[in-house]
Design a protein around this motif. Structure first.
Motif, PDB file in Angstrom:
ATOM      1  N   GLY A 299       0.854  -1.201   0.000  1.00  0.00           N
ATOM      2  CA  GLY A 299       0.000   0.000   0.000  1.00  0.00           C
ATOM      3  C   GLY A 299       0.881   1.239   0.000  1.00  0.00           C
ATOM      4  O   GLY A 299       1.324   1.685   1.049  1.00  0.00           O
ATOM      5  N   VAL A 300       1.143   1.770  -1.183  1.00  0.00           N
ATOM      6  CA  VAL A 300       1.983   2.967  -1.262  1.00  0.00           C
ATOM      7  C   VAL A 300       1.114   4.214  -1.388  1.00  0.00           C
ATOM      8  O   VAL A 300       1.553   5.325  -1.131  1.00  0.00           O
ATOM      9  N   ALA A 301      -0.145   4.040  -1.776  1.00  0.00           N
ATOM     10  CA  ALA A 301      -1.009   5.198  -2.042  1.00  0.00           C
ATOM     11  C   ALA A 301      -1.190   6.074  -0.808  1.00  0.00           C
ATOM     12  O   ALA A 301      -1.208   5.591   0.316  1.00  0.00           O
ATOM     13  N   VAL A 303      -3.818   7.499   0.693  1.00  0.00           N
ATOM     14  CA  VAL A 303      -5.286   7.405   0.658  1.00  0.00           C
ATOM     15  C   VAL A 303      -5.875   8.469   1.580  1.00  0.00           C
ATOM     16  O   VAL A 303      -5.422   8.610   2.730  1.00  0.00           O
ATOM     17  N   ALA A 304      -6.873   9.181   1.100  1.00  0.00           N
ATOM     18  CA  ALA A 304      -7.517  10.197   1.953  1.00  0.00           C
ATOM     19  C   ALA A 304      -8.174   9.504   3.138  1.00  0.00           C
ATOM     20  O   ALA A 304      -8.871   8.503   2.965  1.00  0.00           O
ATOM     21  N   ASP A 305      -7.924  10.016   4.325  1.00  0.00           N
ATOM     22  CA  ASP A 305      -8.523   9.399   5.506  1.00  0.00           C
ATOM     23  C   ASP A 305     -10.022   9.683   5.581  1.00  0.00           C
ATOM     24  O   ASP A 305     -10.773   8.903   6.164  1.00  0.00           O
ATOM     25  N   PRO A 333     -12.629   3.784   4.413  1.00  0.00           N
ATOM     26  CA  PRO A 333     -12.111   2.490   4.905  1.00  0.00           C
ATOM     27  C   PRO A 333     -10.597   2.475   4.830  1.00  0.00           C
ATOM     28  O   PRO A 333     -10.010   3.087   3.938  1.00  0.00           O
ATOM     29  N   ASP A 334      -9.979   1.791   5.795  1.00  0.00           N
ATOM     30  CA  ASP A 334      -8.513   1.627   5.748  1.00  0.00           C
ATOM     31  C   ASP A 334      -8.221   0.384   4.905  1.00  0.00           C
ATOM     32  O   ASP A 334      -8.439  -0.752   5.344  1.00  0.00           O
ATOM     33  N   ILE A 335      -7.740   0.621   3.706  1.00  0.00           N
ATOM     34  CA  ILE A 335      -7.562  -0.464   2.728  1.00  0.00           C
ATOM     35  C   ILE A 335      -6.508  -1.457   3.210  1.00  0.00           C
ATOM     36  O   ILE A 335      -6.701  -2.677   3.190  1.00  0.00           O
ATOM     37  N   LEU A 336      -5.397  -0.917   3.667  1.00  0.00           N
ATOM     38  CA  LEU A 336      -4.294  -1.774   4.121  1.00  0.00           C
ATOM     39  C   LEU A 336      -4.734  -2.637   5.307  1.00  0.00           C
ATOM     40  O   LEU A 336      -4.469  -3.845   5.348  1.00  0.00           O
ATOM     41  N   GLY A 350       3.173  -1.610   4.303  1.00  0.00           N
ATOM     42  CA  GLY A 350       2.565  -0.275   4.322  1.00  0.00           C
ATOM     43  C   GLY A 350       3.614   0.803   4.148  1.00  0.00           C
ATOM     44  O   GLY A 350       4.811   0.550   4.293  1.00  0.00           O
ATOM     45  N   PHE A 351       3.156   1.982   3.851  1.00  0.00           N
ATOM     46  CA  PHE A 351       4.017   3.160   3.786  1.00  0.00           C
ATOM     47  C   PHE A 351       3.480   4.181   4.790  1.00  0.00           C
ATOM     48  O   PHE A 351       2.269   4.282   4.971  1.00  0.00           O
ATOM     49  N   LYS A 365       2.487   2.712  13.953  1.00  0.00           N
ATOM     50  CA  LYS A 365       1.568   2.421  12.834  1.00  0.00           C
ATOM     51  C   LYS A 365       1.701   0.973  12.388  1.00  0.00           C
ATOM     52  O   LYS A 365       0.724   0.308  12.100  1.00  0.00           O
ATOM     53  N   LYS A 369      -1.455  -1.564  12.519  1.00  0.00           N
ATOM     54  CA  LYS A 369      -1.994  -2.186  11.295  1.00  0.00           C
ATOM     55  C   LYS A 369      -1.676  -3.674  11.222  1.00  0.00           C
ATOM     56  O   LYS A 369      -2.073  -4.353  10.286  1.00  0.00           O
TER      57      LYS A 369
END
Ligand code: C5P
Length: 423
Positions: A299-301, A303-305, A333-336, A350-351, A365, A369
Motif C-alpha cells: 500500500g503505497v497510495a 489514501v484520503a482518511d 475504509p482503511d484499505i491496508l 505499508g508506507f 503504525k 496495522k
C-alpha cells in the motif's frame, strides 16, 4: 502457488550437484562459518573455502580444511598454481557466499576492488554472490555501509541478514550475522532455485527476474480524490512516483503486477495491469476484488482518511448570505488494514509519510496495522520528489535505506521483502 512450469523447473534444478565458494572475512562471526560449512556439506553442497588474511586471525585455515576436506585458499600467489586460480575457482562454483562479510569487505565489493584472493574471486565470478554481513550496529547503520549495500543489491547481489541482537562488543542492535542454520537454509533454498553456469550479466538479470517469478503483487499508488461537488474535491500532493517505482522494480523481478492507481500524470509501467481509480472508495473496491488472489500487497497510495459525506452532483454555488460553508467529512475504509485482516492475508507492506516523529509514529503504525513491514519517510522530503530516504520497520527493528532515487529504493525494498518472506 507456483505454476506447473515453475515447479518442473525447480525440480530439474534440484537434481544438479551444487558447489559454492565460502568466503570468510575478518570478523568474530567467522566461528559460525565452521558450522555453516558442516551444515551445507550435510546437504550435499560442495564447499571450497577461501579466507582473507584477517579472517585467519579469527579461525584457522586448518579448521576449515579439516571440516571441508579441501585445502583452503588464502594467498592469491600460493593459490595461483596455473596463474588463473581466481578465474577457475569461481568458474567451478554455482555461487560465492561471503560469511561473515565485514563492512570493509562490503565496501571493497561495492567499488570493485580486487587486492586479495577473495575479492579477486568475487570480481572474476560468473555466478551469483551472496553476502552475510556481520558488524557492529553503528558500522551497519553508517551511511557509507548502507550506500555500499544498496549498490550491491542493485548490482544483483543477495544480502542475507543481518539480524538484530546482542553483539560481541556488548552493544545491542542490527548487525549480527545470521546463525549458521538460518544461513544454510537460505543458501540451499537459493541454490535450488538459481539458474546455473551462465555469463555474469544474464545470470544476474535472470536471477532478478526469478526472485518474484510466479508471484502476484498488488500495489496501490498515487493520491485519491474525494469529490466535494461536480468540479471540486479534496486530494493531496502525492505524485505516485514511489508506487510506480515499486511496480517497476517488481516487474524487473518477474512479478505479475497489478497497480491500482489514483490520479497521476505518470507513464504506466509497461507490463503492469493498471486499474485507474479516483476516490478511496474506488481504490478499496479495486483492492477488495483482487486481495485474496495476491501474494504480496504493498500500500503505497496516499489514501484520503476522510471523504465528503454528501458530495453535490452539481457545482455548489457561492451564497451571498452565508458567511461560511461547512463540509461534513466521514472516514474512508482503511484499505491496508482490511487486507492485513483477511483470514489468509497476503504479505502486507505499508508506507507511512510523517511530517514529525517519523520513527515513533511509524513503529506505532506498523503495530496498529499488524503488518510485517512498514516503510517510513518524511512527507516534506518524499512527496513529489524523485529522490527519497526510507526507513524500513520490521520485527527485527529498523533498517535505514540510504538516500537514493525512488527506483533504487524500490529495488532495495523488494529485496528486503524477499528476505522477510523467505523467513
Ligand atoms: O494510517 P496512514 O494513512 O498513515 O497509513 C499509511 C498506510 O496505510 C499506507 O500504506 C496507505 O497506503 C495505507 N492506507 C490505506 N487506506 C487508508 C489509509 C491508509 O490503505 N484509508
Amino acid at each position: 502457488m507456483p505454476s506447473l512450469s515453475c515447479k518442473m523447473r525447480i525440480i530439474m534444478e534440484q537434481t544438479q550437484i551444487k558447489r559454492i565458494v565460502l568466503g570468510l572475512t575478518g570478523g568474530i562471526a567467522a566461528y559460525k562459518a565452521a558450522e555453516l560449512s558442516r551444515l551445507l556439506m550435510k546437504q550435499d553442497v560442495e564447499v571450497q573455502v577461501a579466507m582473507t588474511e584477517a579472517a585467519c586471525h579469527f579461525i584457522t585455515p586448518a579448521t576449515m580444511q579439516a571440516l571441508t576436506g579441501r585445502p583452503v585458499l588464502v594467498n592469491q600467489w600460493d593459490a595461483a598454481e596455473n596463474g588463473m586460480a581466481h578465474i577457475d575457482t569461481s568458474r567451478a562454483a554455482d555461487a560465492i557466499v561471503i560469511a561473515p562479510a565485514t563492512a570493509d569487505f562490503i565496501a571493497k565489493l561495492a567499488h570493485g576492488l580486487a587486492d586479495d584472493l577473495l575479492s579477486t574471486l568475487c570480481l572474476a565470478r560468473d555466478c551469483p554472490l551472496l553476502l552475510a554481513p556481520a558488524m557492529n550496529r553503528q558500522m551497519w547503520a553508517n551511511a557509507a555501509t548502507q550506500r555500499n549495500i544498496a549498490q550491491l543489491i542493485s548490482d544483483g547481489v543477495q544480502v542475507l541478514g543481518p539480524a538484530s541482537g546482542m553483539q560481541a562488543c556488548g552493544e545491542e542492535g542490527m548487525g549480527r550475522m545470521l546463525e549458521a542454520g538460518e544461513l544454510a537454509s537460505e543458501i540451499t533454498a537459493f541454490l535450488n532455485s538459481a539458474p546455473l553456469s551462465t555469463t555474469l550479466t544474464p545470470t544476474l538479470s535472470r536471477l532478478r527476474e526469478r526472485e518474484l517469478d510466479c508471484l502476484k503483487i498488488l500495489i496501490t499508488a498515487g493520491p485519491t480524490y474525494e469529490a466535494i461537488d461536480a468540479v471540486r474535491g479534496i486530494t493531496n500532493r502525492s505524485s505516485g512516483k514511489m508506487g510506480y517505482a515499486v511496480a517497476q522494480a517488481a516487474l524487473e523481478l518477474g512479478a505479475d503486477v497489478t497497480l491500482v492507481s489514483g490520479p497521476t500524470s505518470l507513464d504506466r509501467p509497461s507490463g503492469a495491469k493498471v486499474v485507474d481509480v479516483t476516490s478511496a472508495a474506488e481504490m478499496f473496491e479495486a483492492v477488495k476484488q483482487r486481495a485474496e488472489d495476491t501474494n504480496i500487497f504493498i500500500g503505497v497510495a496516499a489514501v484520503a482518511d476522510y471523504r465528503v459525506a454528501q458530495p453535490s452532483e452539481q457545482k455548489i454555488k457561492k451564497s451571498e448570505s452565508a458567511d461560511k460553508l461547512t463540509l461534513e467529512l466521514i472516514p474512508n475504509p482503511d484499505i491496508l488494514a482490511y487486507v492485513a485482516n483477511l483470514p489468509k492475508p497476503p504479505f502486507c507492506v505499508g508506507f507511512a509519510a510523517e511530517s514529525e516523529n517519523l520513527r515513533g509514529f511509524a513503529a506505532a503504525k506498523r503495530k496498529a496495522k499488524k503488518i510485517p513491514l512498514l516503510a517510513a519517510n518524511l512527507a516534506q522530503q518524499a512527496i513529489g520528489s524523485d529522490d527519497n530516504d526510507l526507513i524500513l520497520f520490521d520485527d527485527a527493528g529498523e533498517h535505514v535505506l540510504p538516500h537514493a532515487d525512488k527506483l533504487t529504493l524500490a529495488r532495495a525494498l523488494l529485496q528486503h521483502i524477499i528476505r522477510l518472506r523467505k523467513k
